[in-house]
Design an enzyme around this catalytic site. Structure first.
Site, short mmCIF file in Angstrom:
data_model
loop_
_atom_site.label_atom_id
_atom_site.label_comp_id
_atom_site.label_asym_id
_atom_site.label_seq_id
_atom_site.Cartn_x
_atom_site.Cartn_y
_atom_site.Cartn_z
N HIS A 52 -54.88 79.95 44.81
CA HIS A 52 -55.62 78.81 44.47
C HIS A 52 -55.90 77.88 45.38
O HIS A 52 -56.65 76.77 45.39
CB HIS A 52 -55.10 78.48 42.95
CG HIS A 52 -56.19 77.74 42.18
ND1 HIS A 52 -56.86 76.52 42.55
CD2 HIS A 52 -56.79 78.13 41.07
CE1 HIS A 52 -57.81 76.40 41.64
NE2 HIS A 52 -57.53 77.25 40.69
N ARG A 79 -49.81 76.27 43.00
CA ARG A 79 -51.47 76.20 42.81
C ARG A 79 -51.98 75.62 44.04
O ARG A 79 -53.16 75.92 44.56
CB ARG A 79 -51.83 75.42 41.69
CG ARG A 79 -53.29 75.28 41.46
CD ARG A 79 -53.42 74.35 40.32
NE ARG A 79 -54.96 73.73 39.94
CZ ARG A 79 -55.88 74.46 39.49
NH1 ARG A 79 -55.50 75.61 38.64
NH2 ARG A 79 -57.20 74.19 39.26
N GLU A 88 -48.32 74.79 39.37
CA GLU A 88 -48.98 74.36 38.25
C GLU A 88 -48.40 74.67 36.82
O GLU A 88 -48.40 73.74 36.02
CB GLU A 88 -50.40 75.53 38.19
CG GLU A 88 -51.28 75.28 36.96
CD GLU A 88 -52.13 76.17 37.15
OE1 GLU A 88 -53.39 76.09 37.33
OE2 GLU A 88 -51.87 77.36 36.23
N ARG A 133 -53.26 68.23 34.53
CA ARG A 133 -54.23 68.20 33.41
C ARG A 133 -53.29 68.63 32.09
O ARG A 133 -52.23 69.30 32.15
CB ARG A 133 -55.42 69.15 33.71
CG ARG A 133 -56.10 69.23 34.75
CD ARG A 133 -56.80 70.33 35.37
NE ARG A 133 -55.55 71.33 35.70
CZ ARG A 133 -55.89 72.75 36.11
NH1 ARG A 133 -57.16 72.97 36.10
NH2 ARG A 133 -54.88 73.44 36.42
#
Length: 951
Positions: free
Chosen positions: A148, A197, A213, A268
């Site tokens: 990623h 990530r 992540e 997030r």
């Protein structure tokens, strides 16, 4: 000023949004929405090195767009994701997720798919305009991988990939000609639940920051400077506040600020009812995280995005994109506080992927014109802004050189000139991160064209010429910073100092970088050609065309030609006249003056250039005299002279010259490791720059003074005057010993860092005692090409059982005493010092005479050791095991032990048998743990004998 940013979308329809930020009114507005292929929305985009093209990760393709200006974006090509054929099927969830554009030739683009069938990456070539041209390589990770994020090291030699699905970090090496990748290795993330990530690399190349992540934390790694692979420091920082449930969050991206002084990361939330978070960190100049400054909630969960983008022209501004509601925001970072200053809603489907920064729009003055510079491949690629003198473009850093010619006046002793330049002036420049090398040349044309001109020339390669007109470089040139010796010396030198920007470079297949440790050469000839042109813009174009199409091609046929580089007066120099400088490098034995050279310099086109284009030409010829490193090492200027000793203003560098007698010269200075730890050292011995070098590595809790008696005894033997001896302060002597866990591997890398800084490709021998003994043994095992032999004294191949408990008890003794130094620092103190020397020395040495006084001197070393440094360095002794690696060791070795050092004589005899095909084993009778202290002459005889048997 006005700044334009471009932003993509997560879902169809595809659009690229150009938004404008005004940093005076603190406002955002939408400038242009550019439609792109409907089914190719860009979930991640990046510019090429010159900001002439946008590359996008676009569902089942990697796409390329030309950018004439921020509102003229045209689709150029789309290339299907490669590797596994199933990835292209509309029935699979595989999609392009990330790409990275190289900033150096050949400017390839590196892309990653994600989700299923994503165990590979792709490499794309670009055309002369920077557009993606062809898939030139599909390289494997592993079937279950899902990369990623990727990042290059500063030289773009190594690529690091964050494997979210495979829970690994991968290292690949790039081919410097094709840009293709080959696998170096992969390592697992620290925890099975981390899932790396994103990765970011400090510009110093030492620290790698890995965003986890699922782990919702930032992990700090250092790069092994020889294997170029990441090593976990066991330091992590939270990306969500404590007490929150990690499964409700997933961290997103991590980026450095423009200056490299700060690091920003986001997380997030998995629910729209929660917020994400934005974290900021302060970095040291070396790259270690000094502290986490904030962990602020973001306006929403962030959706798929919540991506932070530090601007690339200043540390002051950050962009944050969101696709829960669809907006972009600008934050101001000022005095380490974060403030939201502008917001723009764009509630289109999927809006809010990452933002990329274009150019400063209002900076273009009416009389500025856009021009194209040629990069090192000869392609028209790097757009820059030609501004009036005193301004600069907003593009990538401009590399160049500092070019200095010097002529010492007759009143300046030549030894003082060389000592000042080689041991004081040059190394301070090489310690700056943007000055990558430095060389001194001596003119060979003083009886010809160079008669009456400067005899000496120095040249430094600079990665960013803008750094040459600001701190810290300008600080070095201030009178209140210069040493008195530097001021006195420079008053007696005629100096001509110039700065040039690189235009283009050509090199032969035989060219090797002279600054690389281990590059051997019998000389390097430099021909410097300086040209001033007749007035007229077309003259520079004609000159460039001649160089590109004829002259360098013909010079490359001259025997011994290595490299040609063209430069122009740097934009950072506010000078009226423009000088064009060409540096041509040749081997010592070359064809200068031969038929090929005459052919290259006598063509009709050459004659036309010299008569119609060139107004003035100057040509000088030089031979390489000295290659700088970041460490002082020149003993030749200190030997057999009447120079006065020198101490730098900071007290860290000292030179100790000797007159023509039986003494040996010495100098003291320091090196800085890749993780920012300062290692002081003392170098003494033969004045020859190629003299074999012996490294001496200390026991824990002492300084290099434990070797004083041995050094005197060693050099008292004439046969040993051919050597240089290097002593240094082991990491942990002071409290400034870095953030990473200290292990025997770290200590071995410190020894290699010293050798690198002193430009020693191979030490003749490494000798260490106790912890230093384990260090030299491990150095021989890990870096067998860097030490020809080793002697490990009074040490073990494996940490004894219970070692951690024993040393922890000793730490408690020191902590309980709470002794302080005169500066107020907590030190080891009297009690532990007395316990230590009682263990180290045999009873017979407490003779009430000279030896007992020597023990007292060692005790004082122990007593003064930083307690914090002791706590950290002792961890190296807690758990290590070298037995298995010793079996395959091919480095010549010896194990030496004090006869009264407990069980170690028996242990070390077994170690000698267990090393490869066997090693020498010697006992120094009537000594304990430090035989070089108790019996320095006998120990010197052992070392001399060992060295003699290896010659």
């Amino acid at each position: 000023m006005l700044h334009h940013l471009m932003i993509g979308t997560w879902t169809p329809p595809g659009n690229i949004y150009t938004v404008e930020f005004n940093d005076e009114t603190l406002s955002l507005k939408l400038v242009k929405k550019t439609a792109i292929p409907h089914n190719e929305p860009i979930s991640w985009m990046t510019f090429d090195h010159a900001k002439n093209n946008i590359y996008g990760a676009s569902m089942k393709t990697f796409s390329s767009y030309s950018v004439a200006k921020s509102t003229e974006i045209v689709h150029h090509a789309s290339h299907p994701i490669g590797g596994d054929p199933s990835a292209l099927s509309p029935d699979t969830n595989t999609r392009a997720i990330f790409l990275l554009a190289a900033k150096r030739p050949p400017y390839n683009v590196y892309g990653n798919p994600f989700y299923d069938h994503a165990g590979y990456g792709s490499v794309f070539s670009v055309n002369e305009r920077g557009g993606m041209e062809a898939n030139i390589q599909n390289y494997d990770y592993m079937p279950e991988s899902g990369i990623h994020g990727m990042v290059f090291d500063p030289s773009e030699t190594y690529l690091y990939s964050a494997d979210l699905r495979g829970n690994k970090i991968w290292t690949h090496k790039t081919d410097n000609q094709t840009g293709k990748l080959s696998l170096v290795n992969s390592i697992d993330a620290p925890s099975p639940g981390d899932h790396p990530r994103w990765v970011a690399m400090h510009p110093g190349g030492v620290y790698l920051y890995v965003l986890m992540e699922a782990g919702n934390r930032l992990a700090v790694y250092v790069i092994d400077e020889h294997r170029h692979t990441p090593v976990f420091t066991h330091i992590t920082y939270p990306l969500i506040p404590p007490g929150l449930k990690p499964k409700k969050y997933r961290s997103d991206v991590v980026f450095l600020s423009h200056s490299g002084k700060y690091l920003f990361a986001t997380s997030r939330a998995n629910s729209f009812d929660l917020t994400g978070y934005l974290a900021a960190f302060r970095l040291s100049p070396a790259g270690n995280i000094e502290r986490q400054l904030c962990l602020n909630p973001t306006p929403t969960s962030g959706g798929h995005s919540n991506a932070v983008t530090p601007c690339d022209w200043s540390d002051e501004w950050l962009a944050l994109t969101d696709d829960q509601q669809g907006f972009v925001e600008i934050y101001r970072w000022h005095e380490e506080f974060l403030a939201r200053v502008a917001h723009l809603d764009i509630p289109d489907p999927g809006f809010g992927m990452n933002a990329i920064c274009y150019r400063w729009l209002a900076f273009l003055s009416p009389n500025a014109s856009a021009t194209r510079k040629q990069d090192e491949t000869g392609r028209l690629s790097n757009i820059s802004i030609t501004e009036p003198r005193g301004t600069s473009d907003m593009m990538a850093p401009t590399s160049g050189i500092l070019y200095v010619t010097m002529q010492p006046k007759p009143t300046l002793p030549i030894a003082q000139f060389h000592d000042w330049y080689n041991n004081e002036h040059g190394p301070t420049r090489l310690r700056l991160p943007f000055i990558k090398n430095g060389f001194r040349y001596r003119a060979t044309d003083l009886q010809g064209p160079g008669e009456g001109k400067s005899e000496w020339m120095a040249i430094y390669d600079v990665t960013d010429m803008a750094e040459m007109v600001k701190e810290p470089y300008t600080t070095l040139r201030r009178d209140d910073v210069k040493s008195q010796r530097e001021k006195d010396t420079m008053q007696r030198i005629a100096v001509d100092r110039r700065m040039f920007d690189l235009v283009k470079s050509w090199k032969s297949k035989d060219f090797k970088r002279l600054e690389d440790v281990g590059v051997e050469t019998d000389g390097n000839v430099m021909v410097a050609v300086s040209l001033y042109l007749h007035p007229g813009k077309e003259k520079a174009k004609e000159l460039e065309k001649w160089y590109n199409e004829e002259h360098v091609s013909m010079l490359s046929k001259v025997p011994g030609w290595l490299r040609t580089r063209r430069f122009v007066t740097s934009s950072v120099e506010q000078k009226e006249g423009i000088e064009y400088l060409a540096l041509h490098e040749y081997t010592a034995h070359n064809g200068l003056g031969g038929e090929e050279f005459k052919a290259a310099t006598s063509t009709p086109w050459n004659d036309k250039i010299m008569t119609e284009v060139v107004q003035e030409k100057r040509r000088r010829t030089y031979n390489l005299s000295y290659t700088f490193g970041p460490a002082s090492r020149d003993l030749s200027a200190l030997s057999g002279t009447n120079l006065a000793p020198f101490t730098s203003p900071d007290g860290l560098t000292k030179t100790l010259p000797v007159p023509p007698d039986d003494s040996v010269a010495a100098l003291e200075s320091y090196v800085t490791t890749r993780d920012g730890v300062v290692l002081p050292y003392r170098l003494q011995g033969s004045p020859s720059p190629t003299a074999p070098l012996i490294v001496l590595s200390n026991s824990i809790l002492v300084d290099w003074g434990i070797w004083d008696g041995f050094v005197a005894a060693f050099f008292s033997s004439p046969q040993n005057r051919k050597y240089r001896l290097l002593r240094y302060m082991t990491r942990g002597r002071s409290r400034h010993c870095g953030d990473q866990t200290i292990t025997v591997d770290v200590l071995a890398s410190d020894m290699i860092a010293l050798l690198d800084a002193l430009r020693i490709s191979e030490a003749a021998a490494a000798i260490g005692v106790s912890l230093g003994g384990a260090t030299v043994l491990n150095t021989a095992l890990r870096y067998p090409d860097r030490v020809a032999a080793f002697m490990a004294c009074d040490t073990s191949a494996k940490s004894p059982d219970g070692n951690k408990r024993t040393w922890s008890e000793r730490i408690t003794v020191a902590e309980t005493e709470g002794a302080k130094s005169q500066t107020g620092e907590t030190v080891v103190g009297e009690q532990l010092a007395e316990m230590t020397v009682r263990r180290w020395f045999v009873e017979e040495s407490y003779d009430g005479k000279t030896m007992e006084a020597e023990i007292g001197r060692v005790k004082a070393m122990v007593q003064r050791n930083s307690l914090q440094g002791f706590r950290k360095s002792v961890e190296a002794l807690w758990e290590y095991d070298l037995w298995e690696k010793m079996k395959a060791c091919a480095v010549r070795g010896a194990f030496v032990v004090g006869g009264g050092d407990g069980i170690l004589p028996k242990t070390m005899e077994e170690m000698a048998k267990g090393l490869g095909d066997g090693a020498e084993f010697m006992v120094v009778d009537e000594t304990g743990h430090l035989p070089m202290v108790e019996k320095p002459r006998e120990f010197a005889a052992v070392v001399t004998s060992f060295l003699g048997r290896g010659s």
